[in-house]
Design a protein around this motif. Structure first.
Motif, PDB file in Angstrom:
ATOM      1  N   LYS A 259       0.793  -1.049   0.088  1.00 17.83           N
ATOM      2  CA  LYS A 259       0.094   0.086  -0.142  1.00 17.83           C
ATOM      3  C   LYS A 259       0.906   1.205   0.028  1.00 17.83           C
ATOM      4  O   LYS A 259       0.709   2.228  -0.598  1.00 17.83           O
ATOM      5  CB  LYS A 259      -0.867  -0.049   1.127  1.00 17.83           C
ATOM      6  N   THR A 260       2.048   1.167   0.896  1.00 23.73           N
ATOM      7  CA  THR A 260       2.834   2.454   0.731  1.00 23.73           C
ATOM      8  C   THR A 260       3.553   2.571  -0.574  1.00 23.73           C
ATOM      9  O   THR A 260       3.654   3.866  -1.141  1.00 23.73           O
ATOM     10  CB  THR A 260       3.901   2.167   1.686  1.00 23.73           C
ATOM     11  N   ALA A 261       3.596   1.402  -1.115  1.00 23.22           N
ATOM     12  CA  ALA A 261       4.551   1.627  -2.448  1.00 23.22           C
ATOM     13  C   ALA A 261       3.631   2.232  -3.631  1.00 23.22           C
ATOM     14  O   ALA A 261       4.047   3.006  -4.592  1.00 23.22           O
ATOM     15  CB  ALA A 261       5.161   0.222  -2.993  1.00 23.22           C
ATOM     16  N   PRO A 304       8.678   6.610  -1.989  1.00 22.90           N
ATOM     17  CA  PRO A 304       8.396   6.040  -0.839  1.00 22.90           C
ATOM     18  C   PRO A 304       9.397   6.156   0.163  1.00 22.90           C
ATOM     19  O   PRO A 304      10.280   5.280  -0.358  1.00 22.90           O
ATOM     20  CB  PRO A 304       7.327   5.302  -0.805  1.00 22.90           C
ATOM     21  N   THR A 305       9.570   6.412   1.513  1.00 19.95           N
ATOM     22  CA  THR A 305      10.439   6.254   2.579  1.00 19.95           C
ATOM     23  C   THR A 305       9.947   5.158   3.546  1.00 19.95           C
ATOM     24  O   THR A 305       8.916   5.560   4.288  1.00 19.95           O
ATOM     25  CB  THR A 305      10.933   7.593   2.937  1.00 19.95           C
ATOM     26  N   VAL A 306      10.619   4.330   3.929  1.00 19.86           N
ATOM     27  CA  VAL A 306      10.035   3.430   4.990  1.00 19.86           C
ATOM     28  C   VAL A 306      11.055   3.358   5.918  1.00 19.86           C
ATOM     29  O   VAL A 306      12.351   3.182   5.727  1.00 19.86           O
ATOM     30  CB  VAL A 306       9.862   1.888   4.570  1.00 19.86           C
ATOM     31  N   VAL A 307      10.968   3.491   7.324  1.00 24.11           N
ATOM     32  CA  VAL A 307      11.663   3.394   8.516  1.00 24.11           C
ATOM     33  C   VAL A 307      11.355   2.201   9.089  1.00 24.11           C
ATOM     34  O   VAL A 307      10.276   1.728   9.713  1.00 24.11           O
ATOM     35  CB  VAL A 307      11.464   4.569   9.484  1.00 24.11           C
ATOM     36  N   PHE A 308      12.376   1.347   9.292  1.00 20.08           N
ATOM     37  CA  PHE A 308      12.398   0.007  10.081  1.00 20.08           C
ATOM     38  C   PHE A 308      13.109   0.443  11.595  1.00 20.08           C
ATOM     39  O   PHE A 308      14.192   0.586  11.606  1.00 20.08           O
ATOM     40  CB  PHE A 308      13.289  -1.129   9.648  1.00 20.08           C
ATOM     41  N   MET A 309      12.397   0.680  12.708  1.00 20.30           N
ATOM     42  CA  MET A 309      12.934   1.271  13.888  1.00 20.30           C
ATOM     43  C   MET A 309      13.018  -0.098  14.528  1.00 20.30           C
ATOM     44  O   MET A 309      12.093  -0.650  15.005  1.00 20.30           O
ATOM     45  CB  MET A 309      11.787   2.105  14.397  1.00 20.30           C
ATOM     46  N   ARG A 310      14.225  -0.375  15.069  1.00 20.65           N
ATOM     47  CA  ARG A 310      14.665  -1.700  16.024  1.00 20.65           C
ATOM     48  C   ARG A 310      14.982  -1.277  17.434  1.00 20.65           C
ATOM     49  O   ARG A 310      15.322  -0.328  17.823  1.00 20.65           O
ATOM     50  CB  ARG A 310      15.899  -2.179  15.456  1.00 20.65           C
ATOM     51  N   ASP A 311      14.028  -1.753  18.401  1.00 19.28           N
ATOM     52  CA  ASP A 311      14.135  -1.787  20.002  1.00 19.28           C
ATOM     53  C   ASP A 311      15.315  -2.471  20.161  1.00 19.28           C
ATOM     54  O   ASP A 311      15.498  -3.750  20.044  1.00 19.28           O
ATOM     55  CB  ASP A 311      13.029  -2.452  20.466  1.00 19.28           C
ATOM     56  N   THR A 312      16.659  -1.824  20.410  1.00 18.55           N
ATOM     57  CA  THR A 312      17.884  -2.191  20.693  1.00 18.55           C
ATOM     58  C   THR A 312      18.066  -2.700  22.094  1.00 18.55           C
ATOM     59  O   THR A 312      19.438  -2.741  22.483  1.00 18.55           O
ATOM     60  CB  THR A 312      19.142  -1.775  19.727  1.00 18.55           C
ATOM     61  N   ILE A 343      15.177   2.871   5.732  1.00 18.54           N
ATOM     62  CA  ILE A 343      16.026   3.488   6.667  1.00 18.54           C
ATOM     63  C   ILE A 343      15.884   2.490   8.117  1.00 18.54           C
ATOM     64  O   ILE A 343      14.843   2.348   8.535  1.00 18.54           O
ATOM     65  CB  ILE A 343      15.546   4.962   7.065  1.00 18.54           C
ATOM     66  N   ILE A 344      16.973   2.115   8.318  1.00 19.22           N
ATOM     67  CA  ILE A 344      17.323   1.531   9.855  1.00 19.22           C
ATOM     68  C   ILE A 344      17.300   2.539  10.866  1.00 19.22           C
ATOM     69  O   ILE A 344      18.349   3.203  10.836  1.00 19.22           O
ATOM     70  CB  ILE A 344      18.167   0.567   9.509  1.00 19.22           C
ATOM     71  N   ASP A 390       6.707   7.446   4.918  1.00 21.12           N
ATOM     72  CA  ASP A 390       5.570   6.904   4.270  1.00 21.12           C
ATOM     73  C   ASP A 390       4.888   5.662   5.284  1.00 21.12           C
ATOM     74  O   ASP A 390       3.793   5.513   5.273  1.00 21.12           O
ATOM     75  CB  ASP A 390       5.280   6.446   3.028  1.00 21.12           C
ATOM     76  N   LEU A 391       5.930   5.059   5.956  1.00 22.08           N
ATOM     77  CA  LEU A 391       5.396   3.981   6.743  1.00 22.08           C
ATOM     78  C   LEU A 391       6.822   3.785   7.734  1.00 22.08           C
ATOM     79  O   LEU A 391       7.854   3.922   7.577  1.00 22.08           O
ATOM     80  CB  LEU A 391       5.433   2.643   6.338  1.00 22.08           C
ATOM     81  N   VAL A 392       6.273   3.758   9.066  1.00 17.50           N
ATOM     82  CA  VAL A 392       7.372   3.347  10.472  1.00 17.50           C
ATOM     83  C   VAL A 392       6.902   2.104  10.813  1.00 17.50           C
ATOM     84  O   VAL A 392       5.833   1.995  11.210  1.00 17.50           O
ATOM     85  CB  VAL A 392       7.389   4.533  11.286  1.00 17.50           C
TER      86      VAL A 392
END
Length: 437
Positions: A259-261, A304-312, A343-344, A390-392
């Motif tokens: 959907k983001t793409a 579109p930009t996607v952020v992959f947020m990692r709980d480290t 983006i990480i 566009d999505l996190v």
């Protein structure tokens, strides 16, 4: 047929709004599907309407407005939503796979009879202008679409009819059940209901699997709340739909990525690196002569930009974060999102440097290891990028604090296998063990 499909005009949209309002009055529990559907005008369709498995509804709007009342057309919309609710497209494919063949006209009659049984049980009694009921077919009520089909096929074979080439000669045998008040012929075939038209996606973008599932699930929940539907088979169907079932998290996240793409980014941006091909101005000199031609900046839509947020934080296993990251990477590539646009962002009790997925070894190296506060990471997102992503996707074990107010950008939480889902009501979430759908 593809050349006939077109968007609704403003006048047709107004008509549809009236029909949909009346349909919602008849069946308030179906409103989620009625408003999630994509409506396509198909002049010359020669039937009251059809629906595909991507939540697209095909109507000859002008013919319907001329031939039938607003209330009848509203009931047609409810009837079509029932086909989507009971997933008759999947049942047809399964029947075709098991039997090796399928007579489209007989399947349409069977599915219509099954739908109309449930509509009558729900207190909706359609006029004869809509499809026939089991009574009109001379059959027992309360059967499923495959059961009606088997009975119709058996009756046709006993009469030595070629059920795959049914025509007007079948009307006498089946008591006019093929008529529907119109001449459907091959336009109501299974192929018509399931084909992908070359230009259809531009006219009516298809619904993703998770959108269809969510809309149908909402309908089932509303039925169980008693919104306009009595008990009986419809209630039993709603109970089955809302019973816990597991969807792989990759399916859910993949749906959001697709959907983001396909979503149009918010607004156009201008750049002199792309001169406008359609606009230019010429400076008029004081003496009235034409001066130099000045080019204006061109416009473009950013990827579109996607952020992959990692709980480290220390409570989350590194190998699980790496595995989820690789899955997200593969899903993004499948959806046409370039590695440079993923983006990480590592977060524990602090927010660390944002890195592109295309950087070497980024998934194998994580920053942090202290406490957990995803509020910091989400609050930092607007300051880290020129425009909002566009999505996190937030990968966490759930042992964190969350913002109480929704983010201004789409956000979904991905809960690790040993985590507890503590996300707020406004944030969708999915567990790597599966999502209760």
């Amino acid at each position: 047929m593809s050349g006939h499909a077109r968007k609704l005009t403003t006048e047709q949209e107004d008509r549809l709004a009236v029909w949909r309002m009346l349909a919602e009055k008849h069946a308030p529990y179906a409103s989620a599907l009625l408003y999630a559907a994509r409506y396509v005008n198909v002049p010359g369709l020669e039937t009251l309407g059809a629906a595909d498995d991507r939540l697209r509804v095909f109507l000859d709007v002008d013919a319907m407005a001329t031939s039938w009342s607003d209330d009848e057309n509203a009931q047609v919309l409810v009837h079509l939503m029932y086909h989507v609710m009971f997933d008759h497209h999947t049942l047809a494919r399964q029947k075709l796979q098991v039997d090796g063949d399928l007579a489209p006209d007989l399947w349409r009659m069977a599915a219509d009879a099954a739908v109309n049984d449930d509509l009558e049980d729900a207190g909706l009694h359609f006029p004869s202008t809509v499809s026939r009921t089991a009574d009109a077919l001379g059959m027992e009520r309360g059967l499923s679409a495959p059961e009606y089909y088997d009975a119709l096929a058996r009756r046709a074979r006993e009469a030595e009819m070629d059920i795959f080439h049914l025509g007007e000669t079948a009307d006498g045998l089946l008591d006019g059940a093929l008529a529907l008040g119109t001449d459907l012929r091959d336009r109501a075939s299974l192929d018509f209901l399931t084909r992908s038209w070359e230009d259809l996606d531009l006219i009516a973008p298809p619904a993703e699997d998770f959108e269809v599932v969510a809309a149908v699930h909402t309908v089932a929940e509303e039925i169980l709340k008693g919104k306009g539907a009595s008990a009986g088979r419809l209630g039993r169907w709603a109970s089955e739909v809302t019973a816990p079932s597991i969807l792989p998290w990759q399916t859910i996240i993949g749906g959001y990525l697709r959907k983001t793409a396909h979503r149009k980014p918010r607004g156009l941006r201008k750049s002199f690196s792309r001169a406008s091909r359609r606009q230019a101005v010429r400076v008029v000199m004081p003496d009235g002569s034409k001066g130099r031609k000045i080019l204006l900046p061109g416009t473009f839509r950013p990827d579109p930009t996607v952020v992959f947020m990692r709980d480290t934080s220390g409570s989350v296993e590194d190998h699980e974060l790496g595995e989820m990251g690789r899955e997200v990477e593969a899903l993004a590539v499948q959806c046409g999102i370039h590695e440079d646009r993923v983006i990480i962002l590592d977060v524990d009790a602090a927010v660390y440097k944002a890195r592109r997925l295309s950087e070497k070894g980024v998934l194998r190296s994580a920053s942090g290891g202290g406490g957990t506060d995803m509020r910091l990471g989400l609050a930092a997102v607007p300051d880290l990028f020129d425009r909002e992503p566009d999505l996190v996707i937030v990968a966490t074990d759930g042992g964190t604090s969350w913002p109480q107010t929704p983010t201004t950008f789409p956000t979904i939480a991905l809960i690790t296998s040993d985590g507890t889902d503590s996300t707020p009501d406004w944030m969708p979430s999915v567990s790597v063990l599966g999502k209760v759908a």
